[in-house]
Structures are given as structure tokens and as C-alpha cells.
Design an enzyme around this catalytic site. Structure first.
Site, mmCIF file in Angstrom:
data_model
loop_
_atom_site.group_PDB
_atom_site.id
_atom_site.type_symbol
_atom_site.label_atom_id
_atom_site.label_comp_id
_atom_site.label_asym_id
_atom_site.label_seq_id
_atom_site.Cartn_x
_atom_site.Cartn_y
_atom_site.Cartn_z
ATOM 1 N N HIS A 1 -3.890 0.915 -6.213
ATOM 2 C CA HIS A 1 -4.208 1.543 -4.927
ATOM 3 C C HIS A 1 -5.612 1.183 -4.459
ATOM 4 O O HIS A 1 -5.831 0.917 -3.272
ATOM 5 C CB HIS A 1 -4.072 3.063 -5.017
ATOM 6 C CG HIS A 1 -4.454 3.748 -3.735
ATOM 7 N ND1 HIS A 1 -5.690 4.327 -3.533
ATOM 8 C CD2 HIS A 1 -3.766 3.901 -2.564
ATOM 9 C CE1 HIS A 1 -5.752 4.820 -2.313
ATOM 10 N NE2 HIS A 1 -4.603 4.579 -1.706
ATOM 11 N N HIS B 1 1.499 5.172 -2.671
ATOM 12 C CA HIS B 1 1.695 6.529 -2.142
ATOM 13 C C HIS B 1 3.126 7.038 -2.347
ATOM 14 O O HIS B 1 3.357 8.107 -2.911
ATOM 15 C CB HIS B 1 1.385 6.549 -0.643
ATOM 16 C CG HIS B 1 -0.059 6.416 -0.313
ATOM 17 N ND1 HIS B 1 -0.856 7.492 0.015
ATOM 18 C CD2 HIS B 1 -0.866 5.322 -0.238
ATOM 19 C CE1 HIS B 1 -2.080 7.080 0.270
ATOM 20 N NE2 HIS B 1 -2.116 5.757 0.126
ATOM 21 N N HIS C 1 0.824 -1.211 0.000
ATOM 22 C CA HIS C 1 0.000 0.000 0.000
ATOM 23 C C HIS C 1 0.861 1.266 0.000
ATOM 24 O O HIS C 1 0.932 1.980 -0.996
ATOM 25 C CB HIS C 1 -0.934 -0.024 1.216
ATOM 26 C CG HIS C 1 -1.902 1.115 1.256
ATOM 27 N ND1 HIS C 1 -2.623 1.433 2.375
ATOM 28 C CD2 HIS C 1 -2.283 2.011 0.313
ATOM 29 C CE1 HIS C 1 -3.399 2.474 2.121
ATOM 30 N NE2 HIS C 1 -3.200 2.845 0.887
ATOM 31 N N ILE D 1 -6.682 8.996 -0.637
ATOM 32 C CA ILE D 1 -6.910 8.698 0.775
ATOM 33 C C ILE D 1 -5.960 7.583 1.180
ATOM 34 O O ILE D 1 -5.449 6.868 0.315
ATOM 35 C CB ILE D 1 -8.378 8.285 1.040
ATOM 36 C CG1 ILE D 1 -8.677 8.227 2.536
ATOM 37 C CG2 ILE D 1 -8.677 6.962 0.390
ATOM 38 C CD1 ILE D 1 -8.609 9.532 3.237
ATOM 39 N N ASN E 1 -6.545 -0.481 -0.838
ATOM 40 C CA ASN E 1 -7.037 0.476 0.155
ATOM 41 C C ASN E 1 -8.488 0.286 0.581
ATOM 42 O O ASN E 1 -8.792 0.249 1.768
ATOM 43 C CB ASN E 1 -6.866 1.904 -0.376
ATOM 44 C CG ASN E 1 -7.260 2.944 0.660
ATOM 45 O OD1 ASN E 1 -6.517 3.214 1.599
ATOM 46 N ND2 ASN E 1 -8.441 3.520 0.507
#
Length: 976
Positions: free
Chosen positions: A826, A639, A634, A976, A830
Site C-alpha cells: 500500500h 483497500h 491500489h 489513507i 499510495n
């Protein structure tokens, strides 16, 4: 209230401005010097200077003397006389037309002080005073066009500007001087070869609608001005404004659209005007001559000079290492190594420029709470007011201390499984704090409830869909195996291709490299169906392998109170119905504390002792998998590695570059969520360190994974599947790949999504780059890719696997990988976090105790034998750790009401090109078809990895979703 001074001065003031723009002096009854003395006093600078009694006759500009009064003097002076009501609004001051003369009534009317539709007009021709032929020719040489600016109102902006500056801004709105606009021609002057003179006009407030606040103005544009290529904007207010769009209409060729979607700083913060280009896209070599300088200067302004701490309103994109995770100034226990460099390789982050720590000169100080991100990367107000990482931050700063009051013992575990269930039925009472009354409920209405009898608040968790369908789902081995293919972390399962299993770590340090999982153990677990050799040949053996990554950290992690760690391997067998069956778990401890290497294998069993040991071993593996998912699958792979892409795109690709416009929606909010993660999630003492197994070494493990495992060329979905042995290339198979496990929900849905993205990117790139020479000669594009490799991922800049960028296919592959990582990858990692981790026994984030069989004392073994359930509960996270993580996972699994889903809505620049518009519509159609296919698959009883009694359908790659915790929806970006 009364207006200060002569009643006609305000309107005369605006008319004077118009005359100044046209270099025309009004034929007034006022003496020339008196006119300029009065009018300039009313409008010069910040409205607080007085003028001399004489005027330069050549320039007709007053000489300015020292300031005489403050802006507050003007404000209170203007508010001393009554206002007249127009359209029900008491917003315009009274004046007398007779004080100026009938001759100027028309001019006054144009300024808008009689009509509510105020118009500020800038003219490039002189105001005609006679009917001469020259004047008529001048009139015919201009085109009158109108501009409408939509500004998004913000509650925060309103509430933070209720002082004197707000009053001054309101007055500027009344005077029709809110925004100064300049139209810029795309062409150079054919005679001089220089840029054409821009055309200016002030925009005035004209009303409010659903889209936002509307500002309007008119321009008189020379007929030979050429096509408008950009608009310069100066914000006359003291506060920033969010400008959505500028629409210019009145040109023979049709309306001109300028999509801004950007914060425009106040001229009092920065006098440099913002440039907004039209929606047409240009490669650098195709940029109209009149825009080339602006294109270069705009890029240069975004790069900054690498010095100082950027101000909040600035848009500076630069690089730095991760030297802001620790807080050594607060305590040396919170000191953390710098990530980025030879010792701890890591991607780069956005430079914040804060002062260095006094206790650790290698790290930035965290004494200031502000984590700078470029202004346009910040969350929208809707996202801030609903949930998001802002809410996560509030949860960590308010909720966790509140829980700490209720759960005073930080190490207190759950005494019974019914106590875990009570989190969803009774909840946890929250202390009543006057200063935060109703705050938690406001930011977490889904979780924080008010008890009607007492009026107090309680943290009551929503039952996750997995538990709601099957209360004992987490207990079943089949579900444990199924989730490796259709759960929260489908990125780790890999085919076993070599036997026997062997570590690559130094045996002198970590002990014998041979695995304790032997051929005999596997063949016994298979039940005589086949030999290990045949199972390998038929691709039947798979593994979760966290052995070599975690083993070097075991000794260090075990020095932390309340946690433990092993290196682990978990083996699975592919059955004839396409499902996986767990075979064995190996846990390894390296030589440490004078003890030799320890390793043991656990397997499913019917015997009570072996069954409970197997369950506890599963808890350890799940803690490893949870940590790897959060830190690597993740955070790192989406990110973290994306932030350099965002920075390089803004530094090297102009906003009118077609590739910038393709990538821009995929970067929305990423830098903001990353900054907030550094602030409150992955920082020293943050949620990851306090509630996940590796503790303070979590980010060092993340760095090790980046060093050992991350490669850009393996981040595409097909390459990742091939690398893990989960697929092989096959031109005759769908998507050009043949899956090793046919029913692999993440891969099956993901490959359709990958192909849809790839086809969209292919159509887009080939449209703008019809031949490869354009790719190689595109200086902005080449600088962008070079900067990503050399600067953004500097610690891997010399790796030979980086793709070259020479042809359209090279570019398509690179862009498809980036867009896949920010969208599909993602989303799958997530938005299922609460569904699969909300009931934490399914995915404990930490294992707090060693295996009962690792060097047990006689007393410890007796306790385990007497009550094995207690041993499992003690291994699970503590009450404080569990509730903290559950609250965070609920927030992170949420879709914001302003979420932008992949392929749902076209970007304005795409819609203005007919070819791109049609390509996008095809892309949208493919995503709608994917939704239908996913629904169909989730009803196919033959697909046992996604369909079954009590099984949650796999929908994480279903493109569209409503707001909330839905377990589906693929946003464009990592938001997010």
C-alpha cells in the site's frame, strides 16, 4: 448556587452505596427506613424516582414508585446552593458533617468530599464495628490495590455534550461515579467450580495530564482471588468515552496492564458492560478457565445478529456486497450494479444494514449520509482534524462545487501548457462564501492560500518534487519507462514469454486476436542489436498489457460524453545499462457501430508527425495505467481485499488471541477509509467516475480484474514478481530470488522489507505455536481462515489456489502476505501519488479524445497537422477534472501526525513478553538498516533507474517519515 435538600445527603448517599455493596446497614441516628428513603431517592437509577415509606426488611432495598421529576430537576436543584473552593476549583457542594454525626467523619473522608483525591472503595468484607477476632481475620484476608484509568479527552465529545446531559455527567464526576470497574479473576472457584465473584469499585476523576484524563479507584481484593484476567467497565456518563489504559498496582506479583484503546459506550445506550482483557495473550486452548466464557461472549457480541442498522456506538462486524455505490433514488443515471455475486465477483464489505432503495431494491439507499463502521475503526480526532479521507470528503463536497463556479464549463481544457503551470504559480481563485469562510484553508492549509491584497482564497498547488527537479521530466521517454519500475505503479510491468502476442478474447466478438506489433517492428526498433527470438531468450522484452482487460469495455465507455478508451499494449526493451526503452504502443478498438476492428501501432520517431502521434498514444497508455493503478493496484489489491480480513479477525479471533494482536495494528482505520471511499471516491458520480477514463464502468472493470487476476497466493511480493516474470527462484541469490531486471527499485527495496516482515512473523508465530498440532487444533484460527475464504471472498471460495492452514509455515506465509499488502504494497502505491500525479501530464487520468489517426475527417486531420500541441491538450483531462484529482491526490499522499509506522513502536502486549519484545527490537533494527540501504542506493550512480540528473530518489519503501507529503514512510496499515 445552592445544594438542594439536607446538606449531608450527598455524602451520606455515597456512604449508603458503600454499605449496600457490603450488605451493611450503618448504625446511624437516622431511622433505618428514613435513611434508605432519603439516600435511595438521591441515587437510585437516573436520579429521578421517589421511594415508598417502607423498606423490605430482608433485602433492605426500597420499593420504587413512579418517576416524579426529570434529571433537569435534580441538576437545577443541586446548582442552587453555593459551592466551596478546593484547590482553586469551585466544584464541590457545601455540607455539614454535624448533620451526619462524628461517627461517620471517617466514612465521609473516604468518599473524598474533604480531599481532592476522591476514592471510591468497594469491599468484599464487612465494615468492622468491633475488634473481634473474626473481623480482624476478615481485614487480613484482603489486598488493597489501586487502579488508574486513562481516558482520552475529545474536543468533539465536549462540544457535542454542552446540554443538560453534560451537566449530569459533571455531577457524576463530582460524586466519584464516572466509571464502574469490575475485576475478573482468571480462575474458577476451587470448591464450586464456578467463576469467582468479581470485585467492583467506582473510579473518580483525579486530574488531567499529558496522557489524558486520569480516573482512580481502590479495590479490596480477597487474597485467594487469583490473577486478574479482565476488567469489566461500565460508563456512567451519557456520552461515550475513549479509554486508553487501565493500570492496576498493589498486587505482590507486580502491576497489571490492560490496554483498551477503545470507545466505551454509555450505559444509557447499552447496559452491557465492556470487557477488557489484560495484555497477556492466550491461544483458545490455553485460556484460563475463569476467562473462557467472557472470551466467547465478547466474540459473539462483535458478530451481531445480521439484522437492522447498527447504531453509531456499536461494534458490529458483518459482511455485505457492494450494493451502496449507486444512488438510484436520486437519479436512475446513478444506478450501479451490485458488486459481489456471480455476475460481478467482488470481495465483501462491512454490512451497514441501511434500508433498500425504492428505485432499485437490490441496492441500499443513500438517503442517509451515514456510512456505518464499527466504532473502534473510526479515525482518531487528530486524524479527523488534520486531513484524511474526512478532508477528502469535505474537498469533494465543498471544493469541487467551488471550482465548478469558477470553471463553469466542465469540459474546458487547458489552452496552453503555461496554463497548467499557472496552477502552481498563480492558482485558481475560489469564490467567497460566507458560510464557508476560511473552511477550505483550515482543512487544506497546504493548498489553499489567502491573498493578502484582496483577502480572498486561492487554490495554489505545491510544485511536485518530480517537476521541481526537472520541469520536463514527464516529456522524456526514458522517464516514462523508468516509472514502470520506480514510479507509482510498479505492479504492472511483466516479462514477455510468448511470441507473437495474441489476445485470449473471443474473436467473434472482439475481432482478430493477433497483435499488430510484428517481429519486423520490434527488430527495427531494436536497431539490429538482436532478433526477437534472442531477445525473448535473454529476457529483454517487457510489456504493460491492458489489452484484454479494457477491450470489452471500449464500446460502453465510448458512449459516455467526454471520454474514450482502447485496449492497449506497450512494449519495452531492456538495454545493457539496465534501463528500459519504449519500443511500441498498440491501441485497439473492437468492432463497434458497424465498423470493423481497428488497431494501430505507434513508435518513437524523429519525424514531427510520428513524434506527436507517439506522445498522444503515450497519454492514452498513461490514462490506462493511472486507472489500473487506482482501481486495481491500489484500491482492489490493498483497500478492498483487506476489508474481509479485518471483519473476520474481529469476528473469529479474540482480542487476547496472539494472532489478533499481531494483525490489529495492520488494520487501523482501513474500514473507515474504505467507507469514505464508497461515499465520495468510487461511488456513482464520484472522483473516479468523473475524472478517470472508464467513467461509470470503473468499478465493473475493477470487478473484472478481481475475477481474472486476483489470487491470494500471488499477493506476496515474491510470488507476484515470479508470476510477472520479473524474478525466478534461486536459492543462491539474496532473498531466494534472482531479479530479471537487476535495478528494479520497487523489488529491490521491497524484498528487504518483505524479508524483515517475514522474519518478524516467523519469530512471533513459532513462539506461540511451537508445534503444528497447535495450528490445526486452534478453532478460532481455523474459523478465521475459513471465514476469509468462504464468506469474505465468497466468489472465489472454490478456487484451488487458496493456501491450506495446517502448519506454522502455512500460517507464517498467510500472515506475511496480509501484513505486506497492508504495509509495503500500500505504501508504494499510495504515498507517491502527488509526486508522480500532481503534475497531471505525467499521469493523465483520462484521455478525452480518440487518436487523430482513428477514422479522422479531413478537417480533423488538418487541425492536428496545424497544431498538434492542441490535440494533446484536448486529450488531457479538463481543467475541472485535473484540479479535482490534484487536490485529492495531495490529501491522499499525506501522512497524519498520528501515523503509526511499521516497526517503529511496539504494541503493549508484545512488550510484556520478553521473547516477543526482543524479536520486535530485531525487526525494528532491520527496518533502520533498510533506511540506510535505501539512502546508499539512491547515491549509487550505477543504478540508473533510481539515480540521475533531475531524478527523484526512490524512497516509497523507506520505513519512517515525518508528517506531510514526504514521498516515503511505510505505515502499519491502510490508513489513507
Amino acid at each position: 448556587m445552592r445544594a438542594n435538600g439536607n446538606r449531608g445527603l450527598v455524602s451520606l448517599n455515597i456512604y449508603r452505596d458503600q454499605c449496600m455493596l457490603s450488605n451493611h446497614i450503618p448504625n446511624s441516628s437516622y431511622p433505618r427506613t428514613t435513611y434508605y428513603r432519603i439516600a435511595s431517592f438521591m441515587t437510585s437509577g437516573s436520579l429521578n424516582t421517589r421511594v415508598s415509606s417502607t423498606v423490605n426488611p430482608k433485602t433492605m432495598l426500597p420499593r420504587i414508585c413512579q418517576p416524579r421529576s426529570s434529571e433537569t430537576d435534580l441538576l437545577f436543584g443541586l446548582l442552587q446552593k453555593p459551592f466551596i473552593h478546593i484547590n482553586g476549583s469551585s466544584s464541590l457542594p457545601i455540607w455539614s458533617r454535624s448533620s451526619i454525626g462524628k461517627k461517620y467523619n471517617k466514612a465521609i473522608h473516604c468518599t473524598g468530599f474533604i480531599s481532592s483525591n476522591i476514592k471510591s472503595v468497594a469491599s468484599t468484607s464487612t465494615t468492622p464495628t468491633t475488634t473481634s477476632t473474626a473481623s480482624k481475620a476478615t481485614e487480613k484476608s484482603v489486598i488493597r490495590v489501586q487502579a488508574v484509568v486513562i481516558v482520552k479527552p475529545t474536543v468533539r465529545g465536549f462540544l457535542s455534550n454542552l446540554g443538560i446531559q453534560r451537566g449530569l455527567d459533571d455531577i457524576k464526576d463530582l460524586l466519584g461515579k464516572t466509571l464502574l470497574l469490575e475485576l475478573v479473576s482468571s480462575e474458577l472457584d476451587s470448591e464450586t467450580g464456578l467463576e469467582k465473584e468479581s470485585v467492583e469499585a467506582y473510579a473518580h476523576k483525579a486530574g488531567k495530564g499529558e496522557e489524558g484524563v486520569k480516573y482512580e479507584t481502590e479495590f479490596e481484593v480477597p487474597v485467594d482471588f487469583g490473577e486478574v484476567g479482565a476488567v469489566l467497565v461500565e460508563n456512567e456518563h451519557h456520552r461515550e468515552m475513549f479509554v486508553e489504559t487501565i493500570l492496576i498496582h498493589g498486587f505482590p506479583q507486580g502491576p497489571i496492564n490492560v490496554t483498551c484503546c477503545s470507545w466505551v459506550h454509555s450505559k444509557f445506550d447499552n447496559p452491557v458492560k465492556r470487557v477488557f482483557f489484560t495484555n497477556k495473550s492466550y491461544l483458545p486452548s490455553q485460556t484460563p478457565s475463569g476467562l473462557r466464557r467472557l472470551r466467547e461472549e465478547d466474540l459473539e457480541s462483535l458478530r451481531g445478529n445480521g439484522e437492522g442498522e447498527p447504531k453509531r456506538f456499536e461494534r458490529i462486524y458483518d459482511y455485505d456486497v457492494y450494493n451502496d455505490l449507486g444512488e438510484p433514488d436520486k437519479s436512475l443515471e446513478l444506478q450501479r450494479p451490485v458488486l459481489g455475486g456471480k455476475e460481478y465477483p467482488y470481495p465483501r464489505r462491512c454490512r451497514t444494514g441501511r434500508p433498500l432503495s425504492e428505485a432499485d431494491p437490490q441496492s441500499e439507499t443513500r438517503k442517509t449520509s451515514r456510512f456505518y463502521v464499527p466504532r473502534d475503526e473510526c479515525f482518531s480526532e487528530i486524524k479527523q482534524l488534520t486531513f484524511s479521507a474526512k478532508t477528502v470528503y469535505s474537498v469533494l463536497r465543498v471544493l469541487v462545487p467551488s471550482l465548478g463556479v469558477v470553471i463553469s464549463d466542465r469540459d474546458l481544457g487547458f489552452p496552453y501548457f503555461t496554463a497548467i503551470d499557472s496552477l502552481f504559480t498563480e492558482g485558481v481563485n475560489l469564490p467567497s462564501e460566507e458560510d464557508q469562510e476560511g473552511f477550505l484553508k483550515a482543512i487544506m492549509p497546504r493548498l489553499v492560500k489567502t491573498i493578502s491584497k484582496t483577502g480572498g482564497d486561492v487554490l495554489r498547488f505545491e510544485t511536485p518534487e518530480t517537476m521541481n527537479r526537472d520541469k520536463f521530466f514527464w516529456f522524456r521517454d526514458e522517464e516514462f519507462a523508468r516509472q514502470t519500475l520506480a514510479g507509482l505503479n510498479p505492479y504492472s510491468i511483466r516479462l514477455i514469454t510468448e511470441w507473437p502476442l495474441k489476445s485470449k478474447l473471443d474473436p467473434e466478438i472482439y475481432g482478430p486476436p493477433e497483435s499488430a506489433i510484428t517481429t519486423e517492428i520490434i527488430e527495427e526498433e531494436i536497431g539490429g542489436l538482436m532478433t526477437v527470438e534472442k531477445a525473448l531468450k535473454e529476457k529483454k522484452l517487457f510489456m504493460l498489457d491492458y489489452h484484454d482487460l479494457l477491450l470489452p469495455f471500449v464500446s460502453k465507455v465510448r458512449q459516455i460524453k467526454g471520454t474514450t478508451l482502447y485496449g492497449s499494449r506497450t512494449l519495452f526493451f531492456l538495454t545493457k545499462d539496465g534501463t528500459l526503452r519504449p519500443l511500441a504502443i498498440e491501441l485497439t478498438r473492437p468492432p463497434m457501430d458497424g465498423k470493423p476492428q481497428w488497431k494501430q501501432v505507434y513508435a518513437p520517431s524523429w519525424h514531427s508527425t510520428e513524434v506527436w502521434l507517439w506522445r498522444i498514444a503515450k497519454a492514452h497508455v498513461l490514462a490506462h495505467d493511472s486507472g489500473y493503478h487506482q482501481l486495481v493496484s491500489h484500491w482492489l489489491r490493498t483497500h478492498c481485499v483487506t476489508e474481509p480480513y479485518v471483519i473476520a479477525t474481529n469476528r473469529q479471533l479474540s482480542v487476547i488471541h496472539p494472532i489478533y494482536r499481531l494483525l490489529h495494528p495492520h488494520f487501523r482505520y482501513t474500514m473507515e477509509i474504505n467507507a469514505l471511499a464508497r461515499e465520495a471516491l468510487i461511488n456513482a458520480g464520484g472522483t473516479i467516475e468523473s475524472a478517470f477514463a472508464p467513467g461509470k464502468y470503473s468499478m465493473e472493470i475493477c470487478s473484472a480484474a478481481y475475477d481474472l487476476q486476483w489470487r491470494f497466493d500471488r499477493e506476496s511480493l515474491p510470488a507476484d514478481l515470479i508470476n510477472r516474470g520479473m524474478a525466478v527462484e534461486d536459492p543462491t541469490a539474496p532473498h531466494g530470488l534472482r531479479l530479471t531486471i537487476k535495478d528494479y527499485p520497487y523489488a529491490n527495496d521491497g524484498l528487504i522489507l518483505w524479508d524483515a516482515i517475514n522474519q518478524w512473523v516467523t519469530d512471533y508465530v513459532n513462539h506461540y505455536y511451537p508445534n503444528p498440532n497447535l495450528v490445526e487444533s486452534d478453532q478460532e484460527l481455523q474459523s478465521w481462515w475459513t471465514e476469509i475464504r468462504i464468506v469474505g471472498h465468497a466468489d472465489k471460495k472454490d478456487e484451488p489456489w487458496w493456501p491450506v492452514l495446517k502448519t506454522q509455515k502455512d500460517l507464517i506465509d498467510i500472515l506475511t502476505t496480509i501484513t505486506w499488502v497492508t504495509s509495503g504494497h500500500h505504501a508504494a502505491a499510495n504515498f507517491g501519488q502527488y509526486a508522480y500525479g500532481g503534475y497531471f501530464p505525467n499521469r493523465p487520468t483520462i484521455a478525452r479524445t480518440n487518436m487523430p489517426t482513428e477514422d479522422p475527417t479531413e478537417e480533423e486531420w488538418k487541425k492536428f497537422m496545424k497544431k498538434p500541441e492542441h490535440a494533446l491538450l484536448q486529450c488531457f483531462p479538463s481543467q475541472l477534472q485535473a484540479t479535482r484529482v490534484m487536490a485529492v491526490l495531495d490529501i491522499l499522499s499525506n501522512h497524519s501526525p498520528d501515523e503509526e509506522y511499521l516497526g517503529e513502536k511496539s504494541e503493549p502486549s508484545w512488550a510484556e513478553d520478553s521473547f516477543i519484545k526482543e524479536a520486535f527490537e530485531r525487526f525494528h533494527g532491520r527496518l533502520r538498516e533498510l533506511e540506510r540501504i535505501i539512502d546508499e542506493r539512491n547515491e549509487n550512480n550505477s543504478l540508473k533507474n533510481r539515480v540521475g540528473a533531475g531524478v527523484v530518489p526512490y524512497e516509497l519503501l523507506k520505513p519512517f517519515s515525518s508528517p506531510g507529503v514526504t514521498g516515503k514512510g511505510v505505515p502499519y496499515s491502510i490508513s489513507i
